[in-house]
Every structure is written in C-alpha cells, then in structure tokens.
Design a protein around this motif. Structure first.
Motif, short mmCIF file in Angstrom:
data_model
loop_
_atom_site.label_atom_id
_atom_site.label_comp_id
_atom_site.label_asym_id
_atom_site.label_seq_id
_atom_site.Cartn_x
_atom_site.Cartn_y
_atom_site.Cartn_z
N UNK A 34 0.79 -1.22 0.00
CA UNK A 34 0.00 0.00 0.00
C UNK A 34 0.83 1.28 0.00
N UNK A 35 1.98 1.26 0.65
CA UNK A 35 2.78 2.48 0.82
C UNK A 35 3.74 2.66 -0.35
N UNK A 36 3.40 3.56 -1.23
CA UNK A 36 4.25 3.82 -2.38
C UNK A 36 5.59 4.38 -1.93
N UNK A 37 6.67 3.90 -2.53
CA UNK A 37 7.99 4.40 -2.21
C UNK A 37 8.61 3.79 -0.97
N UNK A 38 7.97 2.76 -0.41
CA UNK A 38 8.50 2.08 0.77
C UNK A 38 9.09 0.74 0.35
N UNK A 39 10.34 0.51 0.69
CA UNK A 39 11.01 -0.74 0.35
C UNK A 39 11.23 -1.56 1.62
N UNK A 40 11.40 -2.85 1.43
CA UNK A 40 11.65 -3.73 2.58
C UNK A 40 13.14 -3.96 2.74
N UNK A 41 13.63 -3.81 3.94
CA UNK A 41 15.02 -4.15 4.24
C UNK A 41 15.15 -5.66 4.35
N UNK A 42 16.13 -6.20 3.70
CA UNK A 42 16.33 -7.65 3.70
C UNK A 42 17.48 -7.98 4.65
N UNK A 43 17.15 -8.62 5.74
CA UNK A 43 18.14 -8.96 6.76
C UNK A 43 18.87 -10.25 6.41
N UNK A 44 20.01 -10.44 7.05
CA UNK A 44 20.75 -11.71 6.97
C UNK A 44 20.31 -12.60 8.14
N UNK A 45 20.23 -13.88 7.90
CA UNK A 45 19.91 -14.81 8.98
C UNK A 45 20.56 -16.16 8.75
N UNK A 52 8.15 -21.57 0.94
CA UNK A 52 7.63 -20.36 0.32
C UNK A 52 8.56 -19.18 0.39
N UNK A 53 9.65 -19.27 1.16
CA UNK A 53 10.59 -18.16 1.27
C UNK A 53 11.64 -18.23 0.16
N UNK A 54 12.14 -17.06 -0.23
CA UNK A 54 13.13 -16.97 -1.30
C UNK A 54 14.35 -16.22 -0.81
N UNK A 55 15.52 -16.77 -1.07
CA UNK A 55 16.76 -16.11 -0.69
C UNK A 55 16.89 -14.79 -1.44
N UNK A 56 17.23 -13.72 -0.72
CA UNK A 56 17.37 -12.42 -1.34
C UNK A 56 16.08 -11.64 -1.42
N UNK A 57 14.97 -12.28 -1.09
CA UNK A 57 13.66 -11.61 -1.08
C UNK A 57 13.14 -11.52 0.35
N UNK A 58 13.07 -12.67 1.03
CA UNK A 58 12.62 -12.69 2.42
C UNK A 58 13.78 -12.42 3.37
N UNK A 59 14.88 -13.08 3.15
CA UNK A 59 16.12 -12.89 3.92
C UNK A 59 17.29 -13.23 3.00
N UNK A 88 20.74 -10.19 11.34
CA UNK A 88 21.49 -8.94 11.30
C UNK A 88 21.06 -8.03 10.17
N UNK A 89 21.23 -6.72 10.39
CA UNK A 89 20.92 -5.70 9.39
C UNK A 89 22.22 -5.09 8.91
N UNK A 90 22.50 -5.18 7.63
CA UNK A 90 23.79 -4.72 7.13
C UNK A 90 23.78 -3.22 6.83
#
Length: 214
Positions: A34-45, A52-59, A88-90
């Motif tokens: 819904x929020x235009x211009x908002x991106x998701x930060x992809x953490x390392x884990x 259903x999770x994808x590397x580089x998309x979910x984490x 972690x957040x890079x």
C-alpha cells in the motif's frame, strides 16, 4: 515573492517489531503493497529457509560461519541471536536504500535489534505491533501448529518481556484487526514523511519572481 520548494531528502528508516505471533509479517507485507515508495530491508539470517521463502527476497540466508565473519568485519548495524538463530541488518543494505535511492525503508526486526539501533544513534522510527491480549497471542501461535508445548511456552515468555519494552518505541499499534492496524501504520508513515525535518526542503529558485531572485 512566489515561493516554491523542492525536496532533497534521505529516505526514512522505519522499524516494525512485535512478539512472535502478533502478525508483523502479514502487516509488513500489506504495508509494502500500500505504501508507495517504501522498500523492505532484507536482513541476513542463519535460520533455515521456510516453505515459500526466497533467498534475497525474504532474507539473505547464510551459514553461521559467514554470518560470524560479517560480524567480525563490522558489516552489521545491529545483530542478535533469537531462538538460537542469528539475524542482522547490514550497513550496505540500509545506506544503499536511504542515501543513494532516497527511498524509505521498512525493517522488520525484533526488540533486541530495535534497541540496538536506538542505542547506536541510528536515525529511525521505531514501531511496535501489539497483540490485543496474551490470550489472543497464544491462540494465534497455537493455530500455526508449528510449536511444541515447550517452544510455545518459550515464545509466550519472550512475548511478555518484549511487550514490557514497548515504551522504548516511538509508536504502538494494536493488531486487533489487520486492516485497521495497516491503516494506522500508513498514517504513521504519512505523518513522518510530512515532517519538516524529514522533507529536506530547499527553496526552488526557478519559481522565484525576477524581482526576488537577487
């Protein structure tokens, strides 16, 4: 004088934290839609990838050895161990988005990580998603059917400790109804974007009248 302004801003870093089972993943996904211009930060884990999770998309899924190497090199703004897994957040991910791309960034993070960001003086807006009650939180976790009785008890104890830290956050949203919760999250983002300190406004000389452009 004809007055006009242009925006020359960095992006805003928003964090979303909640106890396990409070619905932060669902809320984050809807907010990003819904929020235009908002991106998701992809953490390392280091945790295993779920169905259903994808590397580089979910984490960014990495081994413990690689993660610990990144810690030694100082690659993370914050990192923490949660339920035996490392998260972690890079620096690179955040700086790329808010500085070079000038986009706002949403970081889904646990309470430990949010506290670490605040303690390090990182400029961010901390949002806590609160379940309507402990009974409802228990019901949601049990409905997932992924926890043993022991792990359920651990999650609930952790949830109590996390909820006790809500006063450390800038905003608290109760997730009793997901649509209402997302609407409130949208309102927070809009309000922050309209703050003078976050707009980076500069006079736009091209719209000044000739008599005022001396």
């Amino acid at each position: 004088m004809t007055t006009g302004y242009r925006e020359n801003k960095r992006g805003i870093l928003f964090t979303l934290s909640a106890p396990s089972g409070a619905g932060k993943t669902t809320a984050a996904n809807l907010l990003l839609e819904k929020a235009e211009g908002l991106r998701r930060s992809i953490s390392h884990t280091t945790r295993a990838k779920r169905v259903g999770e994808t590397d580089g998309v979910d984490y960014h899924f990495v081994g413990r050895e690689r993660f610990e190497e990144m810690v030694r090199h100082g690659d993370f703004i914050e990192w923490a161990e949660v339920h035996g897994n490392l998260y972690g957040t890079s620096f690179a991910n955040v700086e790329e988005t808010v500085s070079r791309l000038h986009s706002d960034l949403l970081l889904v993070i646990d309470v430990q990580g949010a506290r670490a960001l605040r303690e390090r003086g990182v400029n961010c807006r901390l949002i806590f998603l609160l379940p309507p009650s402990m009974e409802e939180l228990r019901r949601r976790i049990e409905t997932r059917g992924t926890d043993t009785a022991e792990s359920l008890a651990t999650r609930l104890e952790n949830a109590k400790a996390e909820m006790a830290a809500m006063e450390e956050f800038d905003y608290v949203v109760v997730n009793d109804n997901i649509d209402q919760a997302v609407a409130q999250l949208m309102a927070i983002i809009t309000a922050e974007r309209l703050k003078t300190e976050n707009r980076g406004l500069r006079p736009n000389k091209s719209v000044l009248s000739k008599g005022d452009s001396k």
